[in-house]
Design a protein around this motif. Structure first.
Motif, mmCIF file in Angstrom:
data_model
loop_
_atom_site.group_PDB
_atom_site.id
_atom_site.type_symbol
_atom_site.label_atom_id
_atom_site.label_comp_id
_atom_site.label_asym_id
_atom_site.label_seq_id
_atom_site.Cartn_x
_atom_site.Cartn_y
_atom_site.Cartn_z
ATOM 1 N N ARG A 62 -7.611 18.017 6.037
ATOM 2 C CA ARG A 62 -5.831 17.121 6.783
ATOM 3 C C ARG A 62 -5.511 16.902 8.516
ATOM 4 N NH1 ARG A 62 -2.079 19.899 6.687
ATOM 5 N NH2 ARG A 62 -2.548 22.163 5.619
ATOM 6 N N LEU A 63 -6.654 17.755 9.301
ATOM 7 C CA LEU A 63 -6.471 17.089 10.795
ATOM 8 C C LEU A 63 -7.934 16.304 10.624
ATOM 9 C CD1 LEU A 63 -5.445 18.152 13.228
ATOM 10 C CD2 LEU A 63 -7.804 20.023 13.111
ATOM 11 N N PRO A 64 -8.905 16.326 9.682
ATOM 12 C CA PRO A 64 -9.694 15.268 10.713
ATOM 13 C C PRO A 64 -9.392 13.476 9.749
ATOM 14 C CG PRO A 64 -11.470 16.665 9.815
ATOM 15 C CD PRO A 64 -9.628 17.499 10.084
ATOM 16 N N ALA A 65 -8.641 13.512 9.201
ATOM 17 C CA ALA A 65 -8.199 12.254 8.381
ATOM 18 C C ALA A 65 -6.612 11.771 9.497
ATOM 19 C CB ALA A 65 -7.662 12.641 7.092
ATOM 20 N N TYR A 66 -6.206 12.831 9.847
ATOM 21 C CA TYR A 66 -4.814 12.728 10.577
ATOM 22 C C TYR A 66 -5.564 11.710 11.737
ATOM 23 C CZ TYR A 66 -0.931 12.880 14.139
ATOM 24 O OH TYR A 66 -0.131 12.950 15.300
ATOM 25 N N ILE A 67 -6.514 12.276 12.519
ATOM 26 C CA ILE A 67 -7.352 12.401 14.039
ATOM 27 C C ILE A 67 -8.139 10.407 13.565
ATOM 28 C CG2 ILE A 67 -9.035 12.591 15.556
ATOM 29 C CD1 ILE A 67 -8.531 15.565 14.981
ATOM 30 N N PHE A 68 -8.568 10.615 12.645
ATOM 31 C CA PHE A 68 -9.348 9.583 11.811
ATOM 32 C C PHE A 68 -8.069 7.571 12.437
ATOM 33 C CE2 PHE A 68 -10.828 6.634 8.659
ATOM 34 C CZ PHE A 68 -11.384 5.782 9.311
ATOM 35 N N TYR A 69 -7.190 8.723 11.322
ATOM 36 C CA TYR A 69 -6.101 7.259 10.664
ATOM 37 C C TYR A 69 -5.955 6.492 12.323
ATOM 38 C CZ TYR A 69 -6.554 7.056 5.857
ATOM 39 O OH TYR A 69 -7.404 7.576 5.203
ATOM 40 N N ARG A 70 -5.984 7.664 13.270
ATOM 41 C CA ARG A 70 -5.443 6.683 13.900
ATOM 42 C C ARG A 70 -5.935 6.376 15.361
ATOM 43 N NH1 ARG A 70 -2.416 9.949 11.546
ATOM 44 N NH2 ARG A 70 0.343 10.221 11.563
ATOM 45 N N ASP A 91 -10.552 -4.034 15.351
ATOM 46 C CA ASP A 91 -9.793 -5.214 15.144
ATOM 47 C C ASP A 91 -9.159 -5.641 14.720
ATOM 48 O OD1 ASP A 91 -11.976 -5.797 16.963
ATOM 49 O OD2 ASP A 91 -13.487 -5.674 15.938
ATOM 50 N N VAL A 92 -8.535 -5.047 14.065
ATOM 51 C CA VAL A 92 -7.517 -5.580 13.022
ATOM 52 C C VAL A 92 -6.332 -4.335 12.980
ATOM 53 C CG1 VAL A 92 -8.252 -7.607 12.114
ATOM 54 C CG2 VAL A 92 -8.653 -5.067 10.730
ATOM 55 N N GLU A 93 -4.980 -4.614 12.147
ATOM 56 C CA GLU A 93 -4.560 -3.365 12.091
ATOM 57 C C GLU A 93 -4.651 -2.741 11.175
ATOM 58 O OE1 GLU A 93 0.540 -2.398 12.872
ATOM 59 O OE2 GLU A 93 -0.423 -3.859 13.697
ATOM 60 N N ILE A 94 -5.235 -1.748 10.824
ATOM 61 C CA ILE A 94 -4.901 -0.665 9.435
ATOM 62 C C ILE A 94 -3.883 0.275 9.624
ATOM 63 C CG2 ILE A 94 -6.860 0.985 8.259
ATOM 64 C CD1 ILE A 94 -8.806 -0.540 9.159
ATOM 65 N N PRO A 95 -2.764 0.347 8.581
ATOM 66 C CA PRO A 95 -2.226 0.891 7.977
ATOM 67 C C PRO A 95 -2.719 2.830 8.525
ATOM 68 C CG PRO A 95 -1.646 -0.458 6.443
ATOM 69 C CD PRO A 95 -3.575 -0.428 7.420
ATOM 70 N N LEU A 96 -1.638 3.657 9.245
ATOM 71 C CA LEU A 96 -2.004 4.712 9.480
ATOM 72 C C LEU A 96 -1.371 5.374 7.693
ATOM 73 C CD1 LEU A 96 0.004 5.828 12.147
ATOM 74 C CD2 LEU A 96 -2.693 5.502 12.088
ATOM 75 N N ASP A 97 -2.961 6.425 7.275
ATOM 76 C CA ASP A 97 -2.514 7.961 5.823
ATOM 77 C C ASP A 97 -1.951 6.754 4.623
ATOM 78 O OD1 ASP A 97 -2.163 9.770 7.939
ATOM 79 O OD2 ASP A 97 -0.495 9.260 7.900
ATOM 80 N N THR A 98 -3.231 6.057 4.878
ATOM 81 C CA THR A 98 -3.094 4.923 3.620
ATOM 82 C C THR A 98 -4.911 4.754 2.977
ATOM 83 O OG1 THR A 98 -3.787 2.648 4.516
ATOM 84 C CG2 THR A 98 -1.767 3.512 4.113
ATOM 85 N N GLY A 99 -4.825 5.708 1.902
ATOM 86 C CA GLY A 99 -6.077 5.158 0.979
ATOM 87 C C GLY A 99 -6.245 4.329 0.176
ATOM 88 N N ASP A 100 -6.958 4.024 -1.631
ATOM 89 C CA ASP A 100 -6.696 2.582 -1.717
ATOM 90 C C ASP A 100 -6.323 2.741 -2.650
ATOM 91 O OD1 ASP A 100 -10.020 2.089 -0.685
ATOM 92 O OD2 ASP A 100 -9.824 3.344 -1.680
ATOM 93 N N PHE A 101 -4.847 3.508 -3.145
ATOM 94 C CA PHE A 101 -4.033 3.297 -3.849
ATOM 95 C C PHE A 101 -2.862 2.023 -3.689
ATOM 96 C CE2 PHE A 101 -0.178 5.576 -5.838
ATOM 97 C CZ PHE A 101 -0.181 4.204 -6.901
ATOM 98 N N CYS A 102 -3.123 0.944 -4.102
ATOM 99 C CA CYS A 102 -2.317 -0.290 -3.349
ATOM 100 C C CYS A 102 -1.891 -1.188 -4.102
ATOM 101 C CB CYS A 102 -2.583 -0.422 -1.973
ATOM 102 S SG CYS A 102 -4.461 -1.984 -3.073
ATOM 103 N N TYR A 136 0.197 -1.019 -0.065
ATOM 104 C CA TYR A 136 -0.050 -0.105 -0.163
ATOM 105 C C TYR A 136 0.709 1.067 0.089
ATOM 106 C CZ TYR A 136 0.654 -1.124 5.035
ATOM 107 O OH TYR A 136 1.404 -1.389 6.126
ATOM 108 N N ALA A 137 0.319 2.486 -0.913
ATOM 109 C CA ALA A 137 0.954 3.865 -0.316
ATOM 110 C C ALA A 137 0.770 3.901 0.669
ATOM 111 C CB ALA A 137 1.059 4.207 -1.889
ATOM 112 N N GLN A 138 1.354 4.654 1.246
ATOM 113 C CA GLN A 138 1.306 5.996 2.619
ATOM 114 C C GLN A 138 1.843 7.025 2.258
ATOM 115 O OE1 GLN A 138 3.833 3.881 5.588
ATOM 116 N NE2 GLN A 138 2.087 4.344 7.513
ATOM 117 N N ARG A 139 1.019 8.000 2.364
ATOM 118 C CA ARG A 139 1.389 9.130 2.492
ATOM 119 C C ARG A 139 2.280 9.850 3.705
ATOM 120 N NH1 ARG A 139 -5.029 9.604 2.294
ATOM 121 N NH2 ARG A 139 -5.640 8.409 0.520
#
Length: 315
Positions: free
Chosen positions: A132-140, A147-158, A118-121
């Motif tokens: 940017r701020l809501p996205a930053y807060i949401f991912y964290r 329940d699973v580990e979802i990478p930070l700051d990643t979209g659908d680009f993968c 996956y491409a991480q921004r």
């Protein structure tokens, strides 16, 4: 023979971006070799579908699907994944915020044995802090609650291996959050870092409202913590109610002239308990609503036109 690489690109009112998108993608797939482009028209109202037809006539590697209406970004991606024929599948957006020139780096990681790349921004160009701020807060927040580990700051680009996509295609979820589903599959995963480009042309399709709806869908789909929070808040409210009853009884017996025994105290307690109940019902409603969507059994999408495929699959 089936191509080795499949590129899935959802398209919604992107007539100003499609020519430049194809030019840059063509330069990439000419180097990759055996590749196909699957462009999914998600009910566009402009000339996007006409341009996809033209590209298909010019280049046999270009295939397209046209949905009967706008079903949403995640469903459009799902439709493309249902039709892929390659062994490595790359998903990216049509607005060129995901640079096609990064695809060889994704492929390089896949060739090293990773099933999901996956491409991480690291930076978002020309995006306001309001986005940017809501996205930053949401991912964290999602990383802590899911329940699973979802990478930070990643979209659908993968890039996904064929085995990952086969499993995704067998998943029956209707409220799909593909970024979470692909992480749930497991296997070897890695990332590449990149700076996200600004939109090449046209208006932003993912408004703040749509982004918040996607965030809520991801949170509800991969975490039961909101339900537990409503339970904990309910228990807290019950404890506060018991404490208030004891205090009111004390004031009545030993401090009858206290101003805290008046109407205002009762009104505040009623509003507090009412708010707790409404919030809890709302959280429960989100989960019940998803159950309702699942049991209806409607198809995920409806195809109105297909180009470049010898067989039509129904979903």
């Amino acid at each position: 023979m089936n191509p080795k690489y499949s590129l899935v690109i959802p398209v919604y009112n992107e007539e100003t971006n499609i020519p430049e998108l194809y030019r840059r993608l063509k330069a990439v797939i000419d180097k990759l070799g055996e590749a196909e482009l699957i462009l999914v028209n998600d009910g566009s109202r402009d000339r996007s579908l006409w341009l996809l037809r033209e590209l298909h006539q010019q280049d046999s590697r270009v295939c397209y699907l046209s949905l009967s209406r706008n079903f949403g970004h995640q469903i459009a991606v799902t439709a493309g994944l249902n039709f892929v024929r390659g062994q490595a599948i790359i998903v990216l957006d049509a607005d060129l915020q995901d640079p096609p020139e990064l695809i060889p780096k994704l492929v390089e990681k896949w060739q090293q044995g990773y099933q999901l790349v996956y491409a991480q921004r690291t930076r978002r160009h020309r995006e306001s802090w309001l986005k940017r701020l809501p996205a930053y807060i949401f991912y964290r927040l999602l990383r802590q609650l899911a329940d699973v580990e979802i990478p930070l700051d990643t979209g659908d680009f993968c890039l996904m291996d064929r085995r990952v996509v086969d499993i995704l295609n067998r998943m029956p979820e209707r409220n799909r959050y593909i970024r979470g589903l692909r992480s749930w599959v497991g296997w070897r995963q890695t990332s590449i870092l990149y700076e996200r480009d600004p939109r090449f042309a046209g208006e932003v399709k993912y408004t703040l409202g749509k982004s918040l709806a996607l965030a809520a869908n991801g949170l509800v789909s991969f975490s039961r913590v909101p339900l537990r929070i409503s339970t904990y808040v309910g228990l807290l409210a019950a404890a506060v109610a018991v404490l208030m009853a004891v205090l009111v009884l004390y004031w009545r017996l030993f401090a009858p002239s206290s101003p805290l025994t008046g109407f205002a105290t009762i009104l505040i307690a009623i509003f507090f308990l009412g708010a707790v109940q409404l919030v809890s019902i709302g959280i429960l409603g989100e989960y019940v609503g998803r159950i309702y969507e699942e049991i209806k059994g409607r198809p995920l999408y409806v195809l109105s036109e297909v180009g470049g495929f010898t067989e039509i699959k129904s979903q």
